[in-house]
Design an enzyme around this catalytic site. Structure first.
Site, PDB file in Angstrom:
ATOM      1  N   SER A 127      65.339   3.622  69.956  1.00  0.00           N
ATOM      2  CA  SER A 127      65.305   4.639  68.904  1.00  0.00           C
ATOM      3  C   SER A 127      66.583   4.670  68.084  1.00  0.00           C
ATOM      4  CB  SER A 127      65.179   6.025  69.528  1.00  0.00           C
ATOM      5  OG  SER A 127      64.164   6.075  70.453  1.00  0.00           O
ATOM      6  N   HIS A 161      60.497  -0.336  66.206  1.00  0.00           N
ATOM      7  CA  HIS A 161      60.589   1.061  66.649  1.00  0.00           C
ATOM      8  C   HIS A 161      59.266   1.778  66.379  1.00  0.00           C
ATOM      9  CE1 HIS A 161      62.704   5.195  65.974  1.00  0.00           C
ATOM     10  NE2 HIS A 161      62.158   5.127  67.154  1.00  0.00           N
ATOM     11  N   GLU A 173      59.105   1.055  62.529  1.00  0.00           N
ATOM     12  CA  GLU A 173      60.342   0.767  61.798  1.00  0.00           C
ATOM     13  C   GLU A 173      60.862  -0.589  62.296  1.00  0.00           C
ATOM     14  OE1 GLU A 173      63.453   3.670  62.650  1.00  0.00           O
ATOM     15  OE2 GLU A 173      63.944   3.795  60.531  1.00  0.00           O
ATOM     16  N   ASN A 211      65.858   8.139  62.823  1.00  0.00           N
ATOM     17  CA  ASN A 211      66.589   9.100  63.642  1.00  0.00           C
ATOM     18  C   ASN A 211      67.902   9.558  63.021  1.00  0.00           C
ATOM     19  OD1 ASN A 211      64.892   9.848  65.798  1.00  0.00           O
ATOM     20  ND2 ASN A 211      65.085   7.757  66.590  1.00  0.00           N
TER      21      ASN A 211
HETATM   22  N1  3HC Z   1      48.255  10.156  72.622  1.00  0.00           N
HETATM   23  C1  3HC Z   1      47.211   9.742  71.875  1.00  0.00           C
HETATM   24  N2  3HC Z   1      46.587  10.529  70.973  1.00  0.00           N
HETATM   25  C2  3HC Z   1      47.016  11.794  70.856  1.00  0.00           C
HETATM   26  C3  3HC Z   1      48.074  12.301  71.618  1.00  0.00           C
HETATM   27  C4  3HC Z   1      48.707  11.418  72.542  1.00  0.00           C
HETATM   28  N3  3HC Z   1      49.752  11.788  73.293  1.00  0.00           N
HETATM   29  N4  3HC Z   1      48.270  13.592  71.278  1.00  0.00           N
HETATM   30  C5  3HC Z   1      47.361  13.882  70.338  1.00  0.00           C
HETATM   31  N5  3HC Z   1      46.604  12.798  70.077  1.00  0.00           N
HETATM   32  C6  3HC Z   1      45.520  12.680  69.113  1.00  0.00           C
HETATM   33  C7  3HC Z   1      44.365  13.593  69.452  1.00  0.00           C
HETATM   34  O1  3HC Z   1      43.471  12.999  70.337  1.00  0.00           O
HETATM   35  C8  3HC Z   1      43.720  13.817  68.101  1.00  0.00           C
HETATM   36  O2  3HC Z   1      42.937  12.678  67.755  1.00  0.00           O
HETATM   37  P1  3HC Z   1      41.627  12.837  66.805  1.00  0.00           P
HETATM   38  O3  3HC Z   1      42.154  13.077  65.414  1.00  0.00           O
HETATM   39  O4  3HC Z   1      40.965  11.528  66.958  1.00  0.00           O
HETATM   40  O5  3HC Z   1      40.852  13.974  67.330  1.00  0.00           O
HETATM   41  C9  3HC Z   1      44.920  13.830  67.147  1.00  0.00           C
HETATM   42  O6  3HC Z   1      45.996  13.149  67.846  1.00  0.00           O
HETATM   43  C10 3HC Z   1      45.357  15.234  66.844  1.00  0.00           C
HETATM   44  O7  3HC Z   1      45.602  15.892  68.082  1.00  0.00           O
HETATM   45  P2  3HC Z   1      45.325  17.419  68.389  1.00  0.00           P
HETATM   46  O8  3HC Z   1      44.205  17.901  67.505  1.00  0.00           O
HETATM   47  O9  3HC Z   1      45.163  17.594  69.860  1.00  0.00           O
HETATM   48  O10 3HC Z   1      46.680  18.142  68.073  1.00  0.00           O
HETATM   49  P3  3HC Z   1      47.506  18.205  66.748  1.00  0.00           P
HETATM   50  O11 3HC Z   1      46.629  18.247  65.551  1.00  0.00           O
HETATM   51  O12 3HC Z   1      48.472  19.270  66.990  1.00  0.00           O
HETATM   52  O13 3HC Z   1      48.278  16.790  66.688  1.00  0.00           O
HETATM   53  C11 3HC Z   1      50.190  15.469  67.093  1.00  0.00           C
HETATM   54  C12 3HC Z   1      49.106  16.367  67.729  1.00  0.00           C
HETATM   55  C13 3HC Z   1      49.521  14.227  66.511  1.00  0.00           C
HETATM   56  C14 3HC Z   1      51.117  15.054  68.223  1.00  0.00           C
HETATM   57  C15 3HC Z   1      50.892  16.280  65.951  1.00  0.00           C
HETATM   58  O14 3HC Z   1      51.326  17.521  66.452  1.00  0.00           O
HETATM   59  C16 3HC Z   1      52.080  15.566  65.360  1.00  0.00           C
HETATM   60  O15 3HC Z   1      51.928  14.685  64.519  1.00  0.00           O
HETATM   61  N6  3HC Z   1      53.309  15.933  65.790  1.00  0.00           N
HETATM   62  C17 3HC Z   1      54.529  15.317  65.335  1.00  0.00           C
HETATM   63  C18 3HC Z   1      54.734  14.031  66.111  1.00  0.00           C
HETATM   64  C19 3HC Z   1      55.963  13.305  65.661  1.00  0.00           C
HETATM   65  O16 3HC Z   1      56.715  13.709  64.777  1.00  0.00           O
HETATM   66  N7  3HC Z   1      56.218  12.167  66.317  1.00  0.00           N
HETATM   67  C20 3HC Z   1      57.388  11.389  66.067  1.00  0.00           C
HETATM   68  C21 3HC Z   1      58.441  11.798  67.039  1.00  0.00           C
HETATM   69  S1  3HC Z   1      59.934  10.925  66.754  1.00  0.00           S
HETATM   70  C22 3HC Z   1      59.747   9.469  67.555  1.00  0.00           C
HETATM   71  O17 3HC Z   1      58.783   9.201  68.227  1.00  0.00           O
HETATM   72  C23 3HC Z   1      60.875   8.519  67.383  1.00  0.00           C
HETATM   73  C24 3HC Z   1      61.758   8.468  68.583  1.00  0.00           C
HETATM   74  O18 3HC Z   1      62.700   7.481  68.297  1.00  0.00           O
HETATM   75  C25 3HC Z   1      62.448   9.753  68.904  1.00  0.00           C
END
Ligand code: 3HC
Length: 307
Positions: A127, A161, A173, A211
């Protein structure tokens, strides 16, 4: 058929949520056989359960057919603990998804450079850690011309990434180390595209683009909480409802893992020397207390943990 990335088999090193997510998109979308390697058999068991759960969920939602799920599952194999990294010897690319720790990654890349074929790509899902530093450790010494082989191994190292949850987030990325060859970069890009992702490219600076922008934002939210500017719920609600973020910054920090957030912030702070990246004391204390967020049940919020 010519495959632009030339990856006929992928190795994934690390069976945590990122590693399994990568295995998921590689087997299902890129349709590439994946060999999974992790030193902990318990972690592999948890990872395989998650993999099956993700497939079953996509089948039940009608996103994929039973046959797709079966083919994806059949493409995934696991290296035994005894074989370890040697079990990845025949793959065309490894994506490393181990913890955010430079020393660990350097030791893994040194072993990968010694084990893998001369044209295999060595990618890191880090990351924030310097891909150039990781590449410098990918030296193959068991050779008559050690320095030349060292250069070759380092030129095959690249940053790929992914974002959590990998099956959902659309981005990868791509980061070029100083040593990365143009061919390695383009094959890694083609592979990310084959996994159904869009690709942006960043220079090898601490935190890359993603990040370097996200972590000060999360840290500032934690400082707001620390200073009593607003409650936890109001900080998150402000960003969710005011700016349409899917999660507020405190919930997102829990989701990423507070230990991971702290490790990235320390890399940013140490790598730049810029005080704007200094991690908040509250974040440090929460990690001291082993409150890592969603993964172990306690962070800014409380979570149910599955046994
Ligand atoms: N694995 C797989 N699929 C998942 C999941 C998981 N852990 N969590 C949720 N999903 C899927 C669900 O099944 C659903 O799929 P569908 O559209 O086919 O029904 C879809 O995502 C939406 O899920 P939910 O309806 O249950 O819940 P939300 O609408 O609240 O979405 C979320 C969940 C997609 C996690 C959303 O809250 C989100 O986009 N959050 C922000 C995530 C983010 O910013 N990630 C980046 C983090 S930074 C990073 O990773 C970089 C690192 O370097 C730190």
């Amino acid at each position: 058929m010519v495959i632009p990335h030339g990856i006929r088999t992928l190795g994934v090193l690390g069976a945590g949520q990122m590693g399994l997510g990568i295995a998921y998109v590689a087997t299902l979308r890129a349709k590439v056989p994946v060999v999974l390697c992790d030193k902990s058999p318990e972690q592999v068991d948890r990872g395989l359960k998650l993999f099956d759960k993700l497939l079953a969920k996509d089948v039940s939602k009608g996103k994929i057919q039973d046959v797709d799920a079966k083919e994806a599952r059949d493409r995934l194999t696991v290296v035994s603990k005894e074989k370890g990294i040697a079990g990845l010897r025949d793959v065309d690319m490894v994506i490393e998804a181990a913890s955010e720790n430079l020393t660990l990654k350097q030791s893994l890349f040194k072993s990968l450079a010694a084990e893998l074929r001369p044209n295999a790509i060595l990618a890191s899902n880090t990351s924030s850690i310097s891909i150039t530093k990781i590449a410098a450790s990918a030296i193959h010494q068991d050779h008559s011309s050690a320095s030349e082989m060292g250069k070759l191994s380092a030129s095959r190292v690249v940053g790929l990434h992914f974002f959590n949850p990998v099956p959902v987030m659309k981005l990868v990325e791509l980061i070029s180390a100083l040593q990365t060859s143009p061919d390695t970069l383009e094959r890694a890009r083609a592979f990310a595209l084959a996994c159904g992702k869009e690709v942006t490219q960043s220079q090898d600076v601490p935190g890359f683009v993603s990040n370097a922008l996200l972590m000060p934002f999360i840290n500032e939210a934690i400082m707001c909480l620390e200073k009593g500017v607003a409650t936890r719920d109001d900080i998150d609600k402000t960003l969710k409802l005011g700016m349409n973020h899917p999660m507020g910054p405190l919930q997102l920090a829990d989701f990423i893992g507070l230990d991971t957030c702290l490790a990235i912030q320390q890399t940013l702070y140490q790598g730049t020397g810029d005080s704007k990246y200094r991690p908040s004391i509250l974040l440090e204390r929460m990690v001291d207390a082993q409150w890592y967020g969603k993964k172990n049940g306690k962070g800014f919020y409380d979570y149910e943990t599955t046994p």
